[in-house]
Scaffold this motif. Structure first.
Motif, PDB file in Angstrom:
ATOM      1  N   LEU A   4      -1.951   1.300  10.362  1.00 51.36           N
ATOM      2  CA  LEU A   4      -1.995   2.166  11.174  1.00 51.36           C
ATOM      3  C   LEU A   4      -1.532   3.466  10.800  1.00 51.36           C
ATOM      4  CD1 LEU A   4      -0.910   0.099  14.256  1.00 51.36           C
ATOM      5  CD2 LEU A   4      -2.943   1.617  14.657  1.00 51.36           C
ATOM      6  N   LEU A   5      -1.042   3.742  10.105  1.00 51.24           N
ATOM      7  CA  LEU A   5      -0.355   5.608   9.385  1.00 51.24           C
ATOM      8  C   LEU A   5      -1.327   5.427   8.304  1.00 51.24           C
ATOM      9  CD1 LEU A   5       3.169   4.111   8.675  1.00 51.24           C
ATOM     10  CD2 LEU A   5       1.898   5.916  11.058  1.00 51.24           C
ATOM     11  N   GLY A   6      -2.607   4.664   8.006  1.00 55.35           N
ATOM     12  CA  GLY A   6      -3.765   5.646   7.058  1.00 55.35           C
ATOM     13  C   GLY A   6      -3.895   4.872   5.928  1.00 55.35           C
ATOM     14  N   GLY A   7      -2.793   4.066   5.211  1.00 57.00           N
ATOM     15  CA  GLY A   7      -2.697   3.286   4.064  1.00 57.00           C
ATOM     16  C   GLY A   7      -3.541   1.910   4.208  1.00 57.00           C
ATOM     17  N   TYR A   8      -4.131   1.563   2.590  1.00 51.89           N
ATOM     18  CA  TYR A   8      -5.001   0.383   2.684  1.00 51.89           C
ATOM     19  C   TYR A   8      -3.428  -0.495   2.345  1.00 51.89           C
ATOM     20  CZ  TYR A   8      -8.150  -2.815   0.423  1.00 51.89           C
ATOM     21  OH  TYR A   8      -8.694  -3.783  -0.332  1.00 51.89           O
ATOM     22  N   ALA A   9      -3.671  -1.634   2.388  1.00 54.70           N
ATOM     23  CA  ALA A   9      -3.065  -2.536   2.692  1.00 54.70           C
ATOM     24  C   ALA A   9      -3.312  -3.798   1.778  1.00 54.70           C
ATOM     25  CB  ALA A   9      -2.543  -3.141   3.863  1.00 54.70           C
ATOM     26  N   MET A  10      -2.601  -3.810   0.697  1.00 54.01           N
ATOM     27  CA  MET A  10      -2.290  -5.759  -0.443  1.00 54.01           C
ATOM     28  C   MET A  10      -1.182  -6.281   0.196  1.00 54.01           C
ATOM     29  SD  MET A  10      -3.850  -3.917  -3.799  1.00 54.01           S
ATOM     30  CE  MET A  10      -2.295  -2.118  -3.688  1.00 54.01           C
ATOM     31  N   THR A  11      -1.715  -7.349  -0.638  1.00 56.85           N
ATOM     32  CA  THR A  11      -0.306  -8.370   0.089  1.00 56.85           C
ATOM     33  C   THR A  11       0.070  -9.066  -0.952  1.00 56.85           C
ATOM     34  OG1 THR A  11      -1.378 -10.056   1.048  1.00 56.85           O
ATOM     35  CG2 THR A  11      -0.701  -8.532   1.872  1.00 56.85           C
ATOM     36  N   ALA A  12       0.987  -9.630  -1.379  1.00 51.98           N
ATOM     37  CA  ALA A  12       1.352 -11.360  -2.749  1.00 51.98           C
ATOM     38  C   ALA A  12       2.346 -11.197  -1.203  1.00 51.98           C
ATOM     39  CB  ALA A  12       2.452 -10.037  -3.058  1.00 51.98           C
TER      40      ALA A  12
ATOM     41  N   MET B 262     -13.743  11.997  -1.950  1.00 50.78           N
ATOM     42  CA  MET B 262     -13.658  10.470  -0.878  1.00 50.78           C
ATOM     43  C   MET B 262     -12.042  11.572  -0.354  1.00 50.78           C
ATOM     44  SD  MET B 262     -14.501   7.438  -1.995  1.00 50.78           S
ATOM     45  CE  MET B 262     -13.459   7.334  -3.274  1.00 50.78           C
ATOM     46  N   ASN B 263     -11.907  10.872   0.596  1.00 49.14           N
ATOM     47  CA  ASN B 263     -10.961  10.995   0.825  1.00 49.14           C
ATOM     48  C   ASN B 263      -9.492   9.502   0.491  1.00 49.14           C
ATOM     49  OD1 ASN B 263      -8.287  11.155   2.522  1.00 49.14           O
ATOM     50  ND2 ASN B 263      -9.238  11.503   4.222  1.00 49.14           N
ATOM     51  N   GLN B 264      -9.964   9.330  -0.059  1.00 49.70           N
ATOM     52  CA  GLN B 264      -9.083   7.715  -0.937  1.00 49.70           C
ATOM     53  C   GLN B 264      -7.471   7.527   0.356  1.00 49.70           C
ATOM     54  OE1 GLN B 264      -9.103   6.133  -5.293  1.00 49.70           O
ATOM     55  NE2 GLN B 264      -7.350   6.108  -4.037  1.00 49.70           N
ATOM     56  N   ALA B 265      -7.711   6.978   0.733  1.00 44.20           N
ATOM     57  CA  ALA B 265      -6.177   5.892   1.641  1.00 44.20           C
ATOM     58  C   ALA B 265      -5.074   5.759   0.554  1.00 44.20           C
ATOM     59  CB  ALA B 265      -6.271   4.895   2.345  1.00 44.20           C
ATOM     60  N   PRO B 266      -3.969   5.702   0.763  1.00 46.31           N
ATOM     61  CA  PRO B 266      -3.289   5.503  -0.190  1.00 46.31           C
ATOM     62  C   PRO B 266      -3.182   3.890  -0.543  1.00 46.31           C
ATOM     63  CG  PRO B 266      -1.462   5.565   1.454  1.00 46.31           C
ATOM     64  CD  PRO B 266      -3.195   6.230   1.864  1.00 46.31           C
ATOM     65  N   ARG B 267      -3.199   3.773  -2.124  1.00 51.63           N
ATOM     66  CA  ARG B 267      -2.530   1.959  -1.617  1.00 51.63           C
ATOM     67  C   ARG B 267      -1.342   1.205  -1.875  1.00 51.63           C
ATOM     68  NH1 ARG B 267      -5.492   3.703  -7.671  1.00 51.63           N
ATOM     69  NH2 ARG B 267      -3.301   4.758  -7.285  1.00 51.63           N
ATOM     70  N   ILE B 268      -1.168   0.512  -0.780  1.00 50.83           N
ATOM     71  CA  ILE B 268       0.343  -0.019  -0.991  1.00 50.83           C
ATOM     72  C   ILE B 268       0.192  -1.300  -0.591  1.00 50.83           C
ATOM     73  CG2 ILE B 268       2.337   0.065   0.937  1.00 50.83           C
ATOM     74  CD1 ILE B 268       1.044   2.825   0.530  1.00 50.83           C
TER      75      ILE B 268
ATOM     76  N   GLN C 184       1.640   8.223  -0.039  1.00 48.95           N
ATOM     77  CA  GLN C 184       0.824   9.601   1.017  1.00 48.95           C
ATOM     78  C   GLN C 184       1.058  10.932   0.365  1.00 48.95           C
ATOM     79  OE1 GLN C 184       0.919   8.795   4.867  1.00 48.95           O
ATOM     80  NE2 GLN C 184      -0.701   7.874   5.315  1.00 48.95           N
ATOM     81  N   GLY C 185       1.795  11.150  -0.523  1.00 46.34           N
ATOM     82  CA  GLY C 185       2.927  12.001  -1.121  1.00 46.34           C
ATOM     83  C   GLY C 185       3.743  12.912  -0.784  1.00 46.34           C
ATOM     84  N   ALA C 186       4.101  12.036   0.099  1.00 47.27           N
ATOM     85  CA  ALA C 186       5.591  13.239   1.337  1.00 47.27           C
ATOM     86  C   ALA C 186       6.873  12.691   0.882  1.00 47.27           C
ATOM     87  CB  ALA C 186       5.536  12.230   2.203  1.00 47.27           C
ATOM     88  N   PRO C 187       7.844  13.677   1.492  1.00 45.20           N
ATOM     89  CA  PRO C 187       8.992  14.235   0.521  1.00 45.20           C
ATOM     90  C   PRO C 187      10.050  12.655   0.761  1.00 45.20           C
ATOM     91  CG  PRO C 187       9.220  15.775   1.013  1.00 45.20           C
ATOM     92  CD  PRO C 187       7.491  14.907   1.631  1.00 45.20           C
ATOM     93  N   LEU C 188      11.141  12.054   0.526  1.00 46.63           N
ATOM     94  CA  LEU C 188      11.468  10.790   0.733  1.00 46.63           C
ATOM     95  C   LEU C 188      12.365  11.437   1.976  1.00 46.63           C
ATOM     96  CD1 LEU C 188      12.502   8.318   0.388  1.00 46.63           C
ATOM     97  CD2 LEU C 188      15.014   8.972  -0.167  1.00 46.63           C
TER      98      LEU C 188
END
Length: 250
Positions: free
Chosen positions: A30-38, A1-7, A212-216
């Motif tokens: 839009l960039l492929g992440g899973y958005a959560m909010t506080a 399963m291709n899991q979206a990064p949890r942001i 997503q694992g990209a370098p800074l």
């Protein structure tokens, strides 16, 4: 399963949709992440300015963070408008134990339209957040309010000095990391009044790419490209500093 990064975005709500939590959700999704909010505060605002702000209780902000992290988990965090010094402290308390999770801190003090969004006590509380963040993203005026390059460098904070609000036809963004030579990006200024939410979008984009694992450095470069594309795609809404065109970026 291709899991979206949890942001997880910890920020204020912008009723007009151009900045804050709303811009973060658009960007992350839009960039492929899973958005959560506080959500830290509720604002009544549009492209002409902020007309009212109600900060949530620190306990409620902490409860939102706990609910997200304890169940879904988190791969990266973006911090934006905080609303009070007490909220800043409780956010630092909750995020400090997240070893290895990249944290991007956008030290929001003033809206694009010039409305003050952080008092002196809140700005003073930013220090703990800058210490745990892998990157702080001040604009031209925010960097000065935080003490300038010398103050941040002396404390060993990693930051990118954004040049979008500085004068000149060329925008310069400068990345400063402890023990490393600065990295500088330059680009022609995009002549537009539709700049509402640029800082929110950049910081949440960097967080998503890091999740997503990209370098800074790669995450910053890709985030800058996304912001510039959204500026060029602005829909032209509002009479003041209008929103960018997140929805039109391909």
């Amino acid at each position: 399963m291709n899991q979206a990064p949890r942001i997880l975005s910890i920020a204020g709500s912008d009723s007009s949709g151009g900045a804050g939590i709303q811009a973060d959700i658009k960007t992350i999704t839009l960039l492929g992440g899973y958005a959560m909010t506080a959500i830290t505060a509720i604002t009544a605002q549009n492209t002409r300015g902020v007309t009212d702000v109600v900060a949530l209780s620190p306990q409620m902000v902490a409860a939102q963070i706990d609910a997200c992290i304890s169940d879904i988990g988190v791969d990266a965090v973006k911090i934006g408008m905080l609303g009070s010094a007490e909220i800043a402290e409780v956010v630092a308390d909750r995020l400090a134990p997240l070893n290895g999770v990249p944290i991007i801190f956008d030290p929001v003090m003033v809206s694009t339209a010039g409305s003050v969004l952080a008092d002196a006590a809140t700005v003073a509380a930013f220090d703990r957040l800058m210490a745990i963040a892998c990157l702080t993203t001040p604009n031209y005026d925010e960097l000065a309010a935080l003490g300038g390059d010398a103050a941040l460098a002396a404390k060993g904070y990693g930051y990118i000095a954004k040049g979008g609000d500085a004068p000149g036809d060329v925008v310069e963004d400068r990345l400063v990391l402890p023990g490393q030579p600065p990295v500088v990006w330059t680009a022609p200024r995009i002549d537009t009044r539709h700049t509402h939410g640029t800082g929110c979008t950049l910081s949440s984009a960097i967080a998503t790419f890091l999740g997503q694992g990209a370098p800074l450095i790669e995450a910053i470069e890709d985030a800058r490209d996304f912001v510039r594309a959204a500026l060029l795609a602005a829909p032209g809404f509002g009479e003041g500093f209008g929103p960018m065109g997140h929805h039109a970026v391909r």
